[in-house]
Scaffold this active site. Sequence first.
Site, PDB file in Angstrom:
ATOM      1  CG  MET A   1      -2.019  -1.044   1.202  1.00  0.00           C
ATOM      2  SD  MET A   1      -3.225  -0.812   2.548  1.00  0.00           S
ATOM      3  CE  MET A   1      -2.256  -1.361   3.954  1.00  0.00           C
ATOM      4  CB  THR A   2       3.292   2.478   2.527  1.00  0.00           C
ATOM      5  OG1 THR A   2       2.367   2.195   3.589  1.00  0.00           O
ATOM      6  CG2 THR A   2       4.028   3.764   2.845  1.00  0.00           C
TER       7      THR A   2
ATOM      8  N   GLY B   1      17.869  -0.059  34.440  1.00  0.00           N
ATOM      9  CA  GLY B   1      19.134   0.657  34.456  1.00  0.00           C
ATOM     10  C   GLY B   1      19.889   0.461  33.150  1.00  0.00           C
TER      11      GLY B   1
ATOM     12  N   PRO C   1       6.621   5.864  -1.366  1.00  0.00           N
ATOM     13  CG  PRO C   1       8.605   5.549  -2.573  1.00  0.00           C
ATOM     14  CD  PRO C   1       7.147   5.173  -2.553  1.00  0.00           C
TER      15      PRO C   1
ATOM     16  CG  LEU D   1      11.428   0.371  36.652  1.00  0.00           C
ATOM     17  CD1 LEU D   1      10.136  -0.421  36.771  1.00  0.00           C
ATOM     18  CD2 LEU D   1      11.784   1.019  37.983  1.00  0.00           C
TER      19      LEU D   1
ATOM     20  CD  GLU E   1      -2.616  -3.469   8.507  1.00  0.00           C
ATOM     21  OE1 GLU E   1      -1.456  -3.005   8.562  1.00  0.00           O
ATOM     22  OE2 GLU E   1      -3.316  -3.439   7.469  1.00  0.00           O
TER      23      GLU E   1
END
Length: 379
Positions: free
Chosen positions: A127-128, A341, A130, A339, A244
């Site tokens: 679908m997408t 680190g 540039p 948490l 989706e």
Amino acid sequence: MQVQRNVYRDDHEMLRETARRFFERECLPRQAQWDADGRTDRETWLKAGREGLLCVTVPAEYGGGGGDFGHACVVAEELHRSGVSGFSLSLHSDIAAPYIVNFGTEEQKHRWLPKICRGETIMALAMTEPGTGSDLKAMRTNAVREGNEWVINGSKTFISNGLNADMVVVACKTDPSAGAKGVSLIMVEADRAGFRRGRKLEKVGQPAADTTELVFDNVRVPADNLLGEEGKGFLCLMKELAQERLVIAVYCAAKLERLLEQTLEYVKERKAFGQTVWDFQNTRFKLADIKAQAVAVRTLVDYYIGEHMRRRLTVQEAAIAKLHATETLWKCIDEMVQLHGGYGYMLEYPIARAFTDYRITRVFGGTNEVQRDLIARQL
């Protein structure tokens, strides 16, 4: 206390056990090699097909599992709980294949779906582009009818399964002057002359996901590769995008729960200043907040799973599920990295891998800004 889940039946849970064993046995040992190769191996796809983990909702007459959306959900949940990264099984089974099931002719279903269900044909959805992103109406890839063929020209980007794909559902303009009403869906086999895969895209996370560019240079396909009606492709996309987006919410909910479990294990073992990290009130409060948010996401997502199984899910509800689950997951991941680190930044720890792998959930399936717009239209 865990959330009491009522959305699944016994047959769903039986499939869950099969899926969990498969991902632990067949996928996790291959993860390092997949990451190095930048793609998953085809043998694992074939094994997933033999185990009945591909296309679980496709009717049995076409080679699928004959299940409902709940079966697809438990497979997606177990895939993401397992820690497997880059295996785009849900894209193949729950996002791409349904276009054929829901909009294909009987001849197309019998021709294509059995191999898709067996993992012999790997699917992608294009679908997408540039220059378009989430603005699908602005796509420029076009298909021109010449006799008994469509001739396709254009390019797509960010295509999951791009390297492995044997067949691609391509959204293209068959009438560039008609806007959204000029969009059609055409099936393109990867061995067609003029079809070319571009470079594998280097992403922040999910290195094993073969995300690529696709190029169509006078690609000729038979006229009967048209999926659904000419000019109705945008409507098909809008119908399928709801599922989706819900699938994304489903596995984000499962991932959040698993990351919370792993973080609890870590902070109760890790020592700092003569006590465990868990012993600090700040840690307990942070994790209490995350637990509350995980329960809220789980409750919301399970409700919408049930609605979709009853075929009552709306576009707005799918947008709510996707928006809330992905935003919550990302905020909670960031807190859990903290948490851990310094170890939270080491990719050998699941939380660091999740930090890179799941940021994309706020972008794909339609950016969360698009989801907000869809929700706002109904206010």
